[in-house]
Structure formats: structure tokens, C-alpha cells
Enzyme design. Structure first.
Site, PDB file in Angstrom:
ATOM      1  N   HIS A  67      52.919  16.211  43.512  1.00 55.08           N
ATOM      2  CA  HIS A  67      52.246  15.089  43.189  1.00 55.08           C
ATOM      3  C   HIS A  67      53.109  13.819  43.525  1.00 55.08           C
ATOM      4  O   HIS A  67      54.200  13.848  42.997  1.00 55.08           O
ATOM      5  CB  HIS A  67      51.702  14.973  41.897  1.00 55.08           C
ATOM      6  N   ASP A  76      56.738  15.052  40.903  1.00 54.80           N
ATOM      7  CA  ASP A  76      57.159  16.354  40.656  1.00 54.80           C
ATOM      8  C   ASP A  76      57.059  17.022  42.158  1.00 54.80           C
ATOM      9  O   ASP A  76      57.010  16.271  43.241  1.00 54.80           O
ATOM     10  CB  ASP A  76      56.297  17.174  39.756  1.00 54.80           C
ATOM     11  N   SER A  79      44.026  17.743  40.809  1.00 57.12           N
ATOM     12  CA  SER A  79      45.220  17.057  40.169  1.00 57.12           C
ATOM     13  C   SER A  79      45.528  15.692  40.716  1.00 57.12           C
ATOM     14  O   SER A  79      46.211  15.009  40.127  1.00 57.12           O
ATOM     15  CB  SER A  79      46.086  18.118  40.153  1.00 57.12           C
TER      16      SER A  79
END
Length: 369
Positions: free
Chosen positions: A347, A344, A57
Site C-alpha cells: 500500500h 508497506d 484496502s
């Protein structure tokens, strides 16, 4: 609702939905196609025609949008600082490292997700992104959350090569494959999540060894498919991301030393492994890109880099919000994400990514070409 009550509510939701929630929302939003100006000067007669990315991610540019998995972020406020304010499926407020590298090298402002069904032939000519949020070097990591494993990312790369040959012919396709810059970004999910599931079989040292061996095999397989310029990101201080602090750091939300030790063990193992691999594979440039020290220094000394907050994310309370918990109805999201290292609870923000890329790219690019 008070911030404390809201956090307790979110923690209950996280625990209750960790292994059961699955979404299938999709977006095929068209991304910005503005060409990057380029800030990195390459040596004379050196060309990097594209950026090709594998991993998780940290660099997923929207592949998970097209999977049956809960690990998606193609909804606001994700993408609020992306060109056009589009939630493309990138796990950040804006662009991700592979996009920024492409811009700095003058290739493009963004690199598209390979699984986007709206990709046109010309979109494939400057590289693509195969990364899938939630993936890792350990095959179990992707399996647990139903995302694209690294081995399947390689299969997609083989398919991509065949498409290139049809579009531009074999000679030009081979040139693009050989001379593009490959970025491999994984290990965070292995360390933060799968390590616990593997703890009966592995300890902190043996699991790091297992990951390093898996990473080496992946790089060898990538080389076998034609890649020559391969930059592998080190593990990051996973124990210091906001979610790890909240879930493992007790009341004072300290970094998880256990997770950070696994990350350090992996980095210590992968460094000589990749160095030996680079010498073994003819005409290759296999380089470990040390992201760990830079991000760790940013977290410990945020004001030195222009940040105010390093132990919470911008989205929501910044303590646990990620994925569906980071949404537009969350009342606590910050107004200025550039003050935060993390977007967040897992990340970084685009600003943090830009600082990391700018600090490291100049040091490593000559080793990769």
C-alpha cells in the site's frame, strides 16, 4: 539480526501463515473530525454533500477492525502520520484516497468506516466508507480472507440509506444519495491473489474480462440503489508493488509482467464497458479514473515526485512486510515515510495518495458532476 536473515525469516512466516492465521483485534478509536478546507472549485450550483466509498484496502478506513479476519492493521506503526497518530485500520501511514478526496472537496478531513459501532448520526451525513481490505470484484476474493464482499457492501449501503431517512427524512436522504460522489476501488486483490486460484478456469485475458463484467454489474447495482456520480478506479500496476517484486521478481526484484498484463487487460476492457454503461443509465456520470499510468510513472521516476524509494516499502525491510508483519517491534522501519511511495509492501503512503488524488481529481471532477 542482519537484514537478509530477517527477510528470510519473514518469508517463512508469510508462507506458513498465509491461509491459517486469523486475528480478532479491534479498535474503536475516535477519528479526527477536522473539516477540510477544500482545494477543488466545483462548477456554479453544483453540490457534493458526501463521499461514499466501496472497495478494498486502498480505501478501507477501518471496517476490517470489526471482522474476524487476519487482514487488519489497527496497530502501530500503521497510522503514524494520521491526525493524532491513531492506527484506525487504514492500510497506510496516514489517510487513504477517499479521505483526501473529501478534504479537497471541502467535505471533511476523513470519511468514517461504516462498521464502526461508535458512529453517531451526524457522522453519516457526509458519506461513509463501506470498503473492506482484501475484497474484490471476484466474489471468491473476499471469501478466501473472510472480509466484506462487494455484494455485502451494497447491502450495507441499503441499510445506510434507511438510516439516513430516519435521521433527516426521505427528501434530504434522497438528495444526499443522489448527489454524493461514489468511489469504487477494487481489482488489485483479484489480480494479485485470486487470479492464481482461478488460473485453471481463466487465462489472463478471460479473467480480465470476467472482472470487467463483474465491475459493470456492480456499478449497475449501485446505480439501481440511487447512486449517480460514480468514479471507478482503474487497476494499478500490481506487479510492481514491493511484495510482488520480492515474491515474483527473482533476485533482481523486477516487476511481475504477468500480473501487470492482467491489470492492463482489465483496464482495456473496463474502459469501453463503463463508457457504454454511462450512456445507458439515465442521469448518470460513470467515469473510469485512470490511476495506473500515474502510479506507474511515479514508480519509474520517483524523484520527479519528491520520492527517494519506489521498490520497497517504508515499514520494516519494505520487501514483504504487510499487516501483522508490519509492527512496532520491526527494527528496520524507515524514519521518513514521505521519502517512500509505498508504506508497506502493498500500500502507498499518504504522500503518494495525495499526489495521485491532486493529479487526477481536477481532471475528472467535471466529468463526475
Amino acid at each position: 539480526m542482519s537484514r537478509l536473515v530477517y527477510v528470510i525469516f519473514l518469508l517463512v512466516v508469510v508462507e506458513g501463515s498465509r491461509n491459517t492465521l486469523e486475528r480478532n483485534t479491534e479498535t474503536n478509536a475516535t477519528e479526527a473530525k477536522v473539516e477540510g478546507k477544500g482545494t477543488i472549485k466545483l462548477p456554479p450550483n453544483v453540490t457534493i454533500p458526501g463521499i461514499i466509498t466501496f472497495g478494498d484496502s486502498i480505501v478501507d478506513s477501518g471496517n476490517n477492525n470489526h471482522l474476524r479476519t487476519a487482514l487488519k492493521c489497527n496497530f502501530p506503526p500503521y497510522g503514524k502520520d494520521f491526525p493524532g497518530k491513531i492506527a484506525t485500520g487504514r492500510f497506510s501511514d496516514g489517510r487513504v484516497p477517499s479521505d483526501i478526496v473529501a478534504e479537497r472537496l471541502g467535505i471533511a478531513e476523513t470519511i468514517p468506516a461504516y462498521l464502526n459501532p461508535k458512529l453517531k448520526n451526524e457522522d453519516l451525513l457526509k458519506g461513509v466508507n463501506f470498503a473492506s481490505g482484501g475484497s474484490g470484484y471476484d466474489p471468491l476474493t473476499a471469501k478466501l480472507v473472510k472480509v466484506v464482499s462487494l455484494s455485502d457492501q451494497l447491502k450495507n449501503f441499503q441499510e445506510y440509506k434507511n438510516k439516513l431517512k430516519v435521521i433527516v427524512g426521505e427528501e434530504k436522504a434522497n438528495f444526499l444519495v443522489k448527489n454524493s460522489l461514489y468511489l469504487v476501488v477494487a481489482s488489485s486483490n483479484d489480480i494479485a491473489h485470486t487470479y492464481t486460484a482461478r488460473s485453471i478456469k481463466y487465462n489472463k485475458t478471460s479473467y480480465a474480462d470476467y472482472l470487467a463484467d463483474s465491475a459493470s454489474k456492480f456499478v449497475s447495482a449501485l446505480y439501481g440503489l440511487g447512486a449517480r456520480r460514480i468514479g471507478v478506479f482503474s487497476a494499478v500496476p500490481v506487479g510492481c508493488v514491493p511484495a510482488a517484486r520480492t515474491l515474483r521478481g527473482k533476485l533482481k526484484r523486477r516487476c511481475s509482467e504477468k500480473l501487470n498484463e492482467v491489470a492492463r487487460n482489465f483496464n482495456a476492457k473496463i474502459s469501453p464497458t463503463l463508457e457504454a454503461l454511462g450512456k445507458e443509465l439515465p442521469d448518470s456520470r460513470v467515469v473510469l479514473i485512470d490511476v495506473c499510468d500515474t502510479l506507474n510513472d511515479m514508480i519509474e521516476n520517483p524523484k520527479n515526485y519528491g520520492f527517494e524509494v519506489s521498490n520497497r516499502g517504508c515499514c520494516g525491510t519494505g520487501l514483504v512486510e504487510v499487516l501483522f508483519l508490519c509492527n512496532k517491534i520491526n527494527p528496520f522501519t524507515c524514519k521518513n515515510s514521505s521519502s517512500y511511495i509505498f508504506w508497506d509492501s502493498y500500500h502507498p503512503t499518504e504522500k503518494a495518495y495525495q499526489i495521485i488524488v491532486d493529479k487526477l481529481l481536477g481532471n475528472y471532477i467535471t466529468k463526475l458532476v
